[in-house]
Structures are given as structure tokens and as C-alpha cells.
Design a protein around this motif. Sequence first.
Motif, PDB file in Angstrom:
ATOM      1  N   ALA A   1      21.771 -39.463  24.717  1.00 56.25           N
ATOM      2  CA  ALA A   1      21.842 -40.713  25.467  1.00 56.25           C
ATOM      3  C   ALA A   1      20.670 -40.801  26.433  1.00 56.25           C
ATOM      4  CB  ALA A   1      23.171 -40.813  26.216  1.00 56.25           C
ATOM      5  N   MET A   2      20.624 -41.914  27.173  1.00 55.20           N
ATOM      6  CA  MET A   2      19.591 -42.133  28.167  1.00 55.20           C
ATOM      7  C   MET A   2      20.233 -42.678  29.445  1.00 55.20           C
ATOM      8  SD  MET A   2      16.423 -43.645  25.884  1.00 55.20           S
ATOM      9  CE  MET A   2      15.125 -42.924  26.894  1.00 55.20           C
ATOM     10  N   VAL A   3      19.449 -42.643  30.514  1.00 50.94           N
ATOM     11  CA  VAL A   3      19.881 -43.099  31.832  1.00 50.94           C
ATOM     12  C   VAL A   3      19.119 -44.380  32.161  1.00 50.94           C
ATOM     13  CG1 VAL A   3      20.123 -42.444  34.269  1.00 50.94           C
ATOM     14  CG2 VAL A   3      20.143 -40.675  32.494  1.00 50.94           C
ATOM     15  N   CYS A   4      19.751 -45.279  32.912  1.00 52.11           N
ATOM     16  CA  CYS A   4      19.088 -46.491  33.375  1.00 52.11           C
ATOM     17  C   CYS A   4      19.343 -46.659  34.869  1.00 52.11           C
ATOM     18  CB  CYS A   4      19.617 -47.728  32.646  1.00 52.11           C
ATOM     19  SG  CYS A   4      19.269 -47.760  30.879  1.00 52.11           S
ATOM     20  N   THR A   5      18.285 -46.855  35.649  1.00 51.89           N
ATOM     21  CA  THR A   5      18.447 -47.087  37.087  1.00 51.89           C
ATOM     22  C   THR A   5      17.703 -48.343  37.507  1.00 51.89           C
ATOM     23  OG1 THR A   5      18.164 -46.175  39.311  1.00 51.89           O
ATOM     24  CG2 THR A   5      16.507 -45.559  37.678  1.00 51.89           C
ATOM     25  N   THR A   6      18.299 -49.066  38.453  1.00 52.33           N
ATOM     26  CA  THR A   6      17.728 -50.331  38.916  1.00 52.33           C
ATOM     27  C   THR A   6      17.923 -50.461  40.422  1.00 52.33           C
ATOM     28  OG1 THR A   6      19.792 -51.566  38.714  1.00 52.33           O
ATOM     29  CG2 THR A   6      18.392 -51.459  36.750  1.00 52.33           C
ATOM     30  N   SER A   7      17.426 -51.568  40.936  1.00 52.14           N
ATOM     31  CA  SER A   7      17.616 -51.923  42.337  1.00 52.14           C
ATOM     32  C   SER A   7      19.062 -52.329  42.595  1.00 52.14           C
ATOM     33  CB  SER A   7      16.677 -53.068  42.706  1.00 52.14           C
ATOM     34  OG  SER A   7      17.006 -54.222  41.943  1.00 52.14           O
ATOM     35  N   ILE A   8      19.349 -52.666  43.827  1.00 59.36           N
ATOM     36  CA  ILE A   8      20.697 -53.001  44.256  1.00 59.36           C
ATOM     37  C   ILE A   8      21.173 -54.354  43.724  1.00 59.36           C
ATOM     38  CG2 ILE A   8      19.550 -53.487  46.451  1.00 59.36           C
ATOM     39  CD1 ILE A   8      22.092 -53.744  47.840  1.00 59.36           C
ATOM     40  N   GLY A   9      20.292 -55.327  43.586  1.00 58.20           N
ATOM     41  CA  GLY A   9      20.733 -56.707  43.375  1.00 58.20           C
ATOM     42  C   GLY A   9      20.600 -57.226  41.961  1.00 58.20           C
ATOM     43  N   PRO A  10      19.656 -58.156  41.715  1.00 62.76           N
ATOM     44  CA  PRO A  10      19.530 -58.744  40.374  1.00 62.76           C
ATOM     45  C   PRO A  10      19.186 -57.714  39.318  1.00 62.76           C
ATOM     46  CG  PRO A  10      17.690 -59.412  41.782  1.00 62.76           C
ATOM     47  CD  PRO A  10      18.701 -58.775  42.670  1.00 62.76           C
ATOM     48  N   GLY A  11      18.469 -56.655  39.700  1.00 65.05           N
ATOM     49  CA  GLY A  11      18.189 -55.606  38.723  1.00 65.05           C
ATOM     50  C   GLY A  11      19.459 -54.985  38.194  1.00 65.05           C
ATOM     51  N   ALA A  12      20.415 -54.761  39.082  1.00 60.80           N
ATOM     52  CA  ALA A  12      21.691 -54.187  38.661  1.00 60.80           C
ATOM     53  C   ALA A  12      22.477 -55.159  37.787  1.00 60.80           C
ATOM     54  CB  ALA A  12      22.515 -53.797  39.886  1.00 60.80           C
ATOM     55  N   THR A  13      22.629 -56.387  38.243  1.00 60.31           N
ATOM     56  CA  THR A  13      23.445 -57.326  37.465  1.00 60.31           C
ATOM     57  C   THR A  13      22.774 -57.713  36.153  1.00 60.31           C
ATOM     58  OG1 THR A  13      22.564 -59.133  38.843  1.00 60.31           O
ATOM     59  CG2 THR A  13      24.728 -58.252  39.414  1.00 60.31           C
ATOM     60  N   ASN A  14      21.454 -57.549  36.062  1.00 56.92           N
ATOM     61  CA  ASN A  14      20.796 -57.786  34.774  1.00 56.92           C
ATOM     62  C   ASN A  14      21.299 -56.830  33.705  1.00 56.92           C
ATOM     63  OD1 ASN A  14      19.239 -59.919  35.564  1.00 56.92           O
ATOM     64  ND2 ASN A  14      17.325 -58.782  35.726  1.00 56.92           N
ATOM     65  N   MET A  15      21.825 -55.694  34.108  1.00 53.08           N
ATOM     66  CA  MET A  15      22.304 -54.703  33.135  1.00 53.08           C
ATOM     67  C   MET A  15      23.758 -54.905  32.723  1.00 53.08           C
ATOM     68  SD  MET A  15      20.572 -51.016  34.058  1.00 53.08           S
ATOM     69  CE  MET A  15      21.559 -50.727  35.545  1.00 53.08           C
ATOM     70  N   VAL A  16      24.458 -55.826  33.340  1.00 52.34           N
ATOM     71  CA  VAL A  16      25.884 -55.984  33.035  1.00 52.34           C
ATOM     72  C   VAL A  16      26.087 -56.406  31.582  1.00 52.34           C
ATOM     73  CG1 VAL A  16      27.967 -57.291  33.589  1.00 52.34           C
ATOM     74  CG2 VAL A  16      26.521 -56.410  35.430  1.00 52.34           C
ATOM     75  N   THR A  17      25.232 -57.301  31.085  1.00 49.44           N
ATOM     76  CA  THR A  17      25.346 -57.708  29.680  1.00 49.44           C
ATOM     77  C   THR A  17      25.194 -56.511  28.759  1.00 49.44           C
ATOM     78  OG1 THR A  17      24.574 -59.960  30.089  1.00 49.44           O
ATOM     79  CG2 THR A  17      24.287 -59.106  27.864  1.00 49.44           C
ATOM     80  N   ALA A  18      24.225 -55.667  29.055  1.00 48.09           N
ATOM     81  CA  ALA A  18      24.025 -54.475  28.233  1.00 48.09           C
ATOM     82  C   ALA A  18      25.215 -53.528  28.339  1.00 48.09           C
ATOM     83  CB  ALA A  18      22.748 -53.764  28.648  1.00 48.09           C
TER      84      ALA A  18
END
Length: 620
Positions: free
Chosen positions: A87-104
Motif C-alpha cells: 500500500a501507500m500513504v497519502c498526506t495533505t493539508s488541514i483544509g481543502p487538501g484533506a477534503t479533496n481525498m474524501v472521494t478517493a
Amino acid sequence: MSGRVLRLTAAQATVRYLAAQRVEGADGQAVPYFAGCWAIFGHGNVAGLGEALQCSQDALPTYRAHNEQAMAHAAIAFAKQARRRRAMVCTTSIGPGATNMVTAAALAHVNRLPVLFLPGDVYASRRPDPVLQQIEDFGDGTVSANDCFRPVSRYFDRLTRPEQILDALPKAMTVLTDPAACGPVTLAFCQDVQAEAWDYPEDFFAPRLWRFRRPPADPYDLADLVVRIRAARRPLIIAGGGVLYAGAEALLADLAAATGVPVAETQAGKGALPWDHPSNLGAVGVTGTGVANAAAAEADLVIGIGTRLQDFTTGSRALFRGAGRTLVQVNVSAHDAVKQGAVGVVGDAAAVLAALAPLLAGWRVPADWARALAAPALAWDQAWEAAMAAPGGPGGDNVLPTDAQVLGALWRQAAEDAVVVCAAGGLPGELHKLWRVRRPGGYHVEYGYSCMGYEIAGGLGVKMAEPERDVHVVVGDGSYLMMNSEIATAAMLGLKLTITVLDNRGYGCINRLQRATGGAPFNNLLADTRHAALPAIDFAAHAASLGATARKVADIAALEAALAEARSGTGVQVIVIDTDPAVSTAAGGAWWDVAVPEVSDRAAVRQARAAYDEKTKDQR
């Protein structure tokens, strides 16, 4: 644990722990479970996790993407192509970066695929609240944007103290490597906590080897299944993704060859058998072959192996029905094993198939079952040839190739071990019906969540998982426009992808569905939208601007020549071709439950509703 400790920040400790996790590789040697971390840094992760990742680049490589959802798709595709073994890891910022990953995250949840999300979060101390990008819930002070991940994560935790990782990280690994619970894990990482130091036990960072369990079936359930198979006159196996994740394709091939039981394939299970295996009937369900669906309609015993029985597989619960018919579900998940009134056999697909082989030794299906499928099989072969063939001669000025003809050209030009990657729209249906898989893992179509925009990012993940194989991404113009940024990422990483863009000037699949349910053409094809002028999009020029070698071709012959040229090329190769939005393969298929309005001013809608009411009577 020993008494020795290491003083590290929570982020540093997390990265060190993740880098130490191991699984068995194909050669039996231990390899890192996490192949790397996708990161788009911003407020909430650049100072904590960013610093930790930079210091650990050799142990846990970091990859930069251009879109948070896309990088998560790449991580998910990597896990799928790796058969959920890595597997792999994904890290983002607190705001839109985080919610951009919800679909995934939802995509990974539906498809039961492992990925670890580490989105930045608010300050646990609340010292500077409200911080940049913080969501403030007027009625609940504990809520953050990352709570959106809760319903689409198999395990969710919020790290509000540095020592919590001692409990959270092992739990995360347990879920990621569990055959039944497998899916996305979200550890919302408060940004101040990332930077806080703590004295961690040194033993916590010792390499650990995780093994994937293969739970056998209960002996009573297995014996019952054997009795049912031996008594069946017209048995049929439905192979799902669980066959591939269990590495059970050879066991299935041997059992099918020994017993003569025909096998049909779901989207996730396609490729469980090579296309020319004598028992392989091809795709089943809404996008199924004529012969597989004929078998499903006549079978007295249907055995699902590793499938969650999505509506496309079951023809919206209208395909496997009728008196005297039994549905058995072999699945590692008890949740899936009892769906739709099935007789459940809970166990790993490989373990169950291995156990069945000696118990069915000497038994074969009645000869009349094979004879009954001979005519539908011949008819389907003829339909396949007609659909996939190149046009016989020059057409009129307005004749455009069909999706099937494009796939025919690609299938003829693709290498034996090539992987085809696709996702939403009409193409997955055509691929499910028509693509003939030559090698295991050669078919990678995301259709559990049917997510537009997955294709190019998914191709990137597939190539990272199996760099030695040619990867062909097939994508429509609508999905290309939704997410194409990872062309630049693939080019930046020097990865070879061949991307064929089918331009039908809109959402052709949904336009066909709209019309099939009696609706007027509206808001799907560009010509049917509210517009001042229709856009003249140069997809080849756009792809070239992102670093691809791109060209547009005029017909199928030119497409085949371009595909042959791309095969010897390097980097990202993009080929664009105009296609007909109105035509799909009519042969094969089954009913799909798409609700039609009960009242309408349109006569076509009223007619469609009457037909719909009639078909619902066939559902289980």
C-alpha cells in the motif's frame, strides 16, 4: 519492550514506524509494506510530517502530485495492482487538501482497497483557534473537516497526543492487512501534535513482518457446498475480485478444468481465468456476454467466489432468480457471504478452492450443460468479432469509430502482458464485455465506485506497482477533463504510460442512458448544454503541454499505427481519436434498475416507466 527510548516528534515517530513495516514479496523475501508516501504539503502538514518525511526519504520515498484526489487514486491503484499486498500513504493539508481525498477514500472503501490517509488537522491544544482552513461547528467543538472521512474509512482516529500513535498505528496496520476488514484508514493528525516530542520505546520501531491470513471455511459449510455441487445439473461459478486478491486464479482454473463447471467474471474478477480457458464464459451481468448471461439465466446453482454481488453483477437482482435455484456465496467477509439470501461459506477463496479440489475429484458437470452453452458461446464469439473488428472500408464523411472498434485496435496492438486501465462511463461496460485478458492482472477497471477521473492517476499507480508491464489507460474526454494533472506527474517521474483519449464531445454514456429511460437529450453532450459557443478542445496539445508525446489520429488504421509507434516510445504517450457518442455494443447485457419517473409529459418517459414496472417483477 526494552527500556531504551528515542525522543522524536510524533510525525518523526510515525514515519519511522511506517517505514519499518514488512510483508513477504513475490520471492519470499521481506519488502516494505508501504511503497512510499504521496504528499501535497500545505498548512497542517508541511512543518511536522514534511520535516519527518524529508529526513526519511531513503526509507519511505515521498512523491509529489498535482491533485490530492488524484494522488490518492494512484495510491489505491497501486494497492489494487499489488493484490492488496502492499500500500501507500497519502498526506495533505488541514483544509481543502484533506477534503479533496474524501472521494478517493470512498472509492477505496467500496473496492475494499488499503490506503493510509494522514490529513493534517486542527490544533489539539486549540491555542490559536480558529486556525487557517479550520471548520467551526457551532454545536460541536470536536468536529473538523476530517470527520468527513469517518463514513468512508474502515478505521478512523484523530491523533490529539503524541503517544497515541503507539495504539493507533498498529490498529491501522491490522485493518490494512486484514482480508475481510481491508480498506482505507484515516489518522487525522493534529498539526501541533505532529511537532510535539515524546520518549518512544525503541522496540516500537523494530521491523515487523505482517502475514496475510487465509481463513478456511467451516467444515460443515464446505461439506454442504460439496453436496450441492454434486447434486447440481447446471452449476455456474461467478468469479469476483476476491479470487485475484487471494492469488487463487490457478486453483480456480484447475478446478474448472477438472469439473467442467463454467465460470463467469465480475468487473473486479475479470482476468481470474485467461480468456481462452475452456470454462471461461466472460463477463456476467448488465455488461455481460451473451453466453455468460444465458448460463446465469439457466443455472440451478450459482456459486459466487469473492464477489460482493454489485447490481451490475446480478442484473439488479433479476438475473439469479427463479424456483429451484440456489445462490451460494464464498467470501472471506461474512457481510458479503449472506447477501441476497445466499448460503454463506465464509473463507478465503484460495483456501476454499484448494479444499474443494479433492472433495470433487472424479466429478464432472452433466454433459448436457456444456452442450446447452455451445450455441450461445458461438453466437457470442461472432458478436465479439463484429464489435471489435476494424471498419471494413472508408465510411461517409460523418462516420466515426465506435468505442468497441477503438478497443479492438488497442487489444490487437497491446503486448501479451499489458495492463488496461479504465474507470467510469461507457468504456468499462465495453471492456467488461469485449476485452480478452491474456495474463493475470492485465485488467484494471475501477467500477465499484465508477469514479470519473480515476483513469490517468490509476494508470500511474499501476505502473508504479508493476513497472515492467506496459500500461494502457483508456479514458473518455469527459473524464480526462475532470482529472488529467497526473500526466505531468508521470512525465516528471519518467514513467511510461500510453493513454488513449476517446473524444465523443460530452458524457456519451449518460446521454445514452438518459435517452433509454425516455428523457430528451439534455446537459450531457456538449451540443445539448446551455452554451454561447461549443469549446474546440485540443486534447493532444493539452497533453503535450503537460509533458506527454501526443498526437490525434483520424481513424482506426491510424490509431493502430500510433499505438505501434507508442509502444517503442518513452515517457507518457497520448493518442486522441474522435468517437461516436451514440453507439455501444448491443449484444450481451442484462437489465439494470434505473428508476424512471412515474409521471411525465413525455410519452417516451411513460413508455419507459411501463417497461420498468414490468422488469421489476423479475427482481429477487
